[in-house]
Design a protein around this motif. Structure first.
Motif, PDB file in Angstrom:
ATOM      1  N   PHE A   5       0.833  -1.196   0.000  1.00  0.00           N
ATOM      2  CA  PHE A   5       0.000   0.000   0.000  1.00  0.00           C
ATOM      3  C   PHE A   5       0.868   1.247   0.000  1.00  0.00           C
ATOM      4  N   GLY A   6       0.637   2.103  -0.974  1.00  0.00           N
ATOM      5  CA  GLY A   6       1.368   3.355  -1.095  1.00  0.00           C
ATOM      6  C   GLY A   6       0.679   4.266  -2.079  1.00  0.00           C
ATOM      7  N   ASP A   7       0.633   5.565  -1.762  1.00  0.00           N
ATOM      8  CA  ASP A   7      -0.055   6.540  -2.611  1.00  0.00           C
ATOM      9  C   ASP A   7      -1.510   6.148  -2.834  1.00  0.00           C
ATOM     10  N   GLY A   8      -2.091   5.489  -1.842  1.00  0.00           N
ATOM     11  CA  GLY A   8      -3.504   5.140  -1.919  1.00  0.00           C
ATOM     12  C   GLY A   8      -3.816   3.920  -2.757  1.00  0.00           C
ATOM     13  N   VAL A   9      -2.790   3.174  -3.181  1.00  0.00           N
ATOM     14  CA  VAL A   9      -3.015   2.020  -4.061  1.00  0.00           C
ATOM     15  C   VAL A   9      -2.333   0.782  -3.490  1.00  0.00           C
ATOM     16  N   GLN A  10      -3.054  -0.328  -3.542  1.00  0.00           N
ATOM     17  CA  GLN A  10      -2.498  -1.634  -3.188  1.00  0.00           C
ATOM     18  C   GLN A  10      -2.992  -2.643  -4.211  1.00  0.00           C
ATOM     19  N   ALA A  11      -2.123  -3.566  -4.642  1.00  0.00           N
ATOM     20  CA  ALA A  11      -2.522  -4.538  -5.661  1.00  0.00           C
ATOM     21  C   ALA A  11      -1.768  -5.841  -5.454  1.00  0.00           C
ATOM     22  N   GLY A  12      -2.367  -6.919  -5.936  1.00  0.00           N
ATOM     23  CA  GLY A  12      -1.734  -8.227  -5.838  1.00  0.00           C
ATOM     24  C   GLY A  12      -2.118  -9.098  -7.016  1.00  0.00           C
ATOM     25  N   ARG A  57      -5.420 -36.993 -16.574  1.00  0.00           N
ATOM     26  CA  ARG A  57      -5.514 -35.795 -15.737  1.00  0.00           C
ATOM     27  C   ARG A  57      -6.442 -36.058 -14.551  1.00  0.00           C
ATOM     28  N   SER A  58      -6.061 -35.538 -13.402  1.00  0.00           N
ATOM     29  CA  SER A  58      -6.891 -35.687 -12.208  1.00  0.00           C
ATOM     30  C   SER A  58      -8.210 -34.949 -12.387  1.00  0.00           C
ATOM     31  N   ASP A  59      -9.257 -35.439 -11.732  1.00  0.00           N
ATOM     32  CA  ASP A  59     -10.565 -34.799 -11.832  1.00  0.00           C
ATOM     33  C   ASP A  59     -10.516 -33.344 -11.379  1.00  0.00           C
ATOM     34  N   PHE A  60      -9.623 -33.025 -10.440  1.00  0.00           N
ATOM     35  CA  PHE A  60      -9.553 -31.680  -9.875  1.00  0.00           C
ATOM     36  C   PHE A  60      -8.496 -30.812 -10.558  1.00  0.00           C
ATOM     37  N   ASP A  61      -7.868 -31.311 -11.618  1.00  0.00           N
ATOM     38  CA  ASP A  61      -6.785 -30.578 -12.276  1.00  0.00           C
ATOM     39  C   ASP A  61      -7.309 -29.329 -12.977  1.00  0.00           C
ATOM     40  N   ARG A  62      -6.725 -28.193 -12.655  1.00  0.00           N
ATOM     41  CA  ARG A  62      -7.003 -26.935 -13.354  1.00  0.00           C
ATOM     42  C   ARG A  62      -5.663 -26.379 -13.822  1.00  0.00           C
ATOM     43  N   ARG A  63      -5.485 -26.282 -15.139  1.00  0.00           N
ATOM     44  CA  ARG A  63      -4.190 -25.909 -15.687  1.00  0.00           C
ATOM     45  C   ARG A  63      -3.785 -24.487 -15.306  1.00  0.00           C
ATOM     46  N   HIS A  64      -4.731 -23.573 -15.355  1.00  0.00           N
ATOM     47  CA  HIS A  64      -4.428 -22.169 -15.068  1.00  0.00           C
ATOM     48  C   HIS A  64      -5.344 -21.655 -13.959  1.00  0.00           C
ATOM     49  N   VAL A  65      -4.761 -20.972 -12.982  1.00  0.00           N
ATOM     50  CA  VAL A  65      -5.528 -20.315 -11.920  1.00  0.00           C
ATOM     51  C   VAL A  65      -4.933 -18.919 -11.730  1.00  0.00           C
ATOM     52  N   LEU A  66      -5.765 -17.905 -11.889  1.00  0.00           N
ATOM     53  CA  LEU A  66      -5.306 -16.516 -11.800  1.00  0.00           C
ATOM     54  C   LEU A  66      -6.192 -15.751 -10.825  1.00  0.00           C
ATOM     55  N   THR A  67      -5.556 -14.984  -9.933  1.00  0.00           N
ATOM     56  CA  THR A  67      -6.289 -14.135  -8.995  1.00  0.00           C
ATOM     57  C   THR A  67      -5.664 -12.744  -8.978  1.00  0.00           C
ATOM     58  N   LEU A  68      -6.498 -11.729  -9.138  1.00  0.00           N
ATOM     59  CA  LEU A  68      -6.064 -10.334  -9.070  1.00  0.00           C
ATOM     60  C   LEU A  68      -6.855  -9.632  -7.977  1.00  0.00           C
ATOM     61  N   ASN A  69      -6.195  -8.804  -7.190  1.00  0.00           N
ATOM     62  CA  ASN A  69      -6.903  -8.011  -6.186  1.00  0.00           C
ATOM     63  C   ASN A  69      -6.312  -6.615  -6.138  1.00  0.00           C
ATOM     64  N   SER A  70      -7.137  -5.639  -5.793  1.00  0.00           N
ATOM     65  CA  SER A  70      -6.668  -4.259  -5.761  1.00  0.00           C
ATOM     66  C   SER A  70      -7.485  -3.437  -4.776  1.00  0.00           C
ATOM     67  N   LEU A  71      -6.867  -2.378  -4.285  1.00  0.00           N
ATOM     68  CA  LEU A  71      -7.518  -1.407  -3.408  1.00  0.00           C
ATOM     69  C   LEU A  71      -7.046  -0.023  -3.818  1.00  0.00           C
ATOM     70  N   GLY A 101     -11.457  -4.624  -5.485  1.00  0.00           N
ATOM     71  CA  GLY A 101     -12.003  -5.697  -6.310  1.00  0.00           C
ATOM     72  C   GLY A 101     -11.137  -6.940  -6.272  1.00  0.00           C
ATOM     73  N   ILE A 102     -11.765  -8.080  -6.562  1.00  0.00           N
ATOM     74  CA  ILE A 102     -11.067  -9.364  -6.669  1.00  0.00           C
ATOM     75  C   ILE A 102     -11.563 -10.058  -7.933  1.00  0.00           C
ATOM     76  N   TYR A 103     -10.636 -10.381  -8.821  1.00  0.00           N
ATOM     77  CA  TYR A 103     -10.979 -11.106 -10.048  1.00  0.00           C
ATOM     78  C   TYR A 103     -10.336 -12.485  -9.981  1.00  0.00           C
ATOM     79  N   THR A 104     -11.118 -13.525 -10.295  1.00  0.00           N
ATOM     80  CA  THR A 104     -10.627 -14.899 -10.261  1.00  0.00           C
ATOM     81  C   THR A 104     -10.930 -15.591 -11.581  1.00  0.00           C
TER      82      THR A 104
END
Length: 263
Positions: A5-12, A57-71, A101-104
């Motif tokens: 967090f800096g200058d009012g912005v935080q992101a991950g 492939r396993s039943d639970f296999d997910r090749r790509h997982v992306l998460t974005l978060n911001s404030l 926000g959180i994008y998945t």
């Protein structure tokens, strides 16, 4: 990757690329969520005497997982970049706002198409044979069917010959999942010590539906002999955390409000 967090912005940002292979996937929750074994369900091996045919492939296999978060704290109001000398009364209106926000995104899980017949032995269903080119998994509408289907019909599949087990395990991949959650916050500075915080939180902000693959759908089946073959109804929902490790989001838009006193 994270921006502090800096200058009012935080992101991950978090991204995972992976692949899981096994010869049998069993949901540890058991029968309450479709994870137990039987002679017909999709997680049961077609031939327990030949595990090499089950490798995939396993039943639970997910090749790509992306998460974005911001404030983002809007730079408007007293002691901010814009309108820093605004009257305190007006600051209660234009100052103290924040957005988050959180994008998945997750790619789809693999699944098998089953024949609905025990062609190899008297204990377990075999998987269906593929006729010609491998059909493409695609969400599409069919008249008279509630919700989309991943295959328009079973014309690309056939019951395997006696003594055989059909196509390989988990050769198809279901459509992926994505979701966007948003939040709006407002801080009211009542005194130097006391602050009042208001929040509006919107889950599945775009009201975007995500559908299960036929293996896990509440009304659907991966068996070509089923009357609900390839159906994906209904939307994925968020099971209790005691039932799943990965939350799949809300089925429809959910809005909640909160008010908190800080001192």
């Amino acid at each position: 990757m994270r921006k502090r967090f800096g200058d009012g912005v935080q992101a991950g940002l978090a991204y995972t690329f992976g692949k899981s292979i096994d010869d049998q996937s069993v949901d540890p929750v058991g029968a309450t969520s479709g994870g137990a074994l039987s002679s017909t369900n999709s997680r049961t091996p077609t031939d327990t005497r030949d595990w090499r045919q089950e490798r995939g492939r396993s039943d639970f296999d997910r090749r790509h997982v992306l998460t974005l978060n911001s404030l983002w704290e809007l730079p408007v109001g007293r002691q901010k970049r814009f309108a820093s000398s605004i009257h305190p009364a007006l600051n209660h209106v234009v100052g103290g706002w924040s957005l988050n926000g959180i994008y998945t995104f997750m790619s789809g899980e693999p699944f098998s198409v089953r024949s609905g017949v025990r062609t190899s032995n008297f204990s377990h269903e075999s998987r269906a044979d593929i006729i010609g080119a491998k059909p493409q998994v695609r969400l599409q509408e069919v008249p008279g069917v509630i919700g989309p289907v991943v295959f328009k019909d079973a014309g690309a599949f056939a019951i395997p010959a006696p003594g055989t087990n059909g196509a390989g395990r988990n050769t198809f991949e279901a459509p992926g999942y994505w979701n966007l959650d948003l939040g709006i916050g407002k801080r009211f500075e009542l005194t130097e010590r006391f602050n009042l915080q208001f929040r509006a939180e919107i889950f599945n902000a775009l009201n975007h539906p995500n559908f299960d693959n036929p293996r896990d759908a509440s009304s659907g089946s991966p068996s070509i002999r089923s009357t609900v073959f390839a159906q994906t109804c209904c939307q994925t929902v968020a099971p209790p955390t005691t039932q799943t490790i990965i939350q799949t989001g809300e089925a429809a838009r959910v809005i909640q409000f909160a008010l908190k006193m800080l001192w």
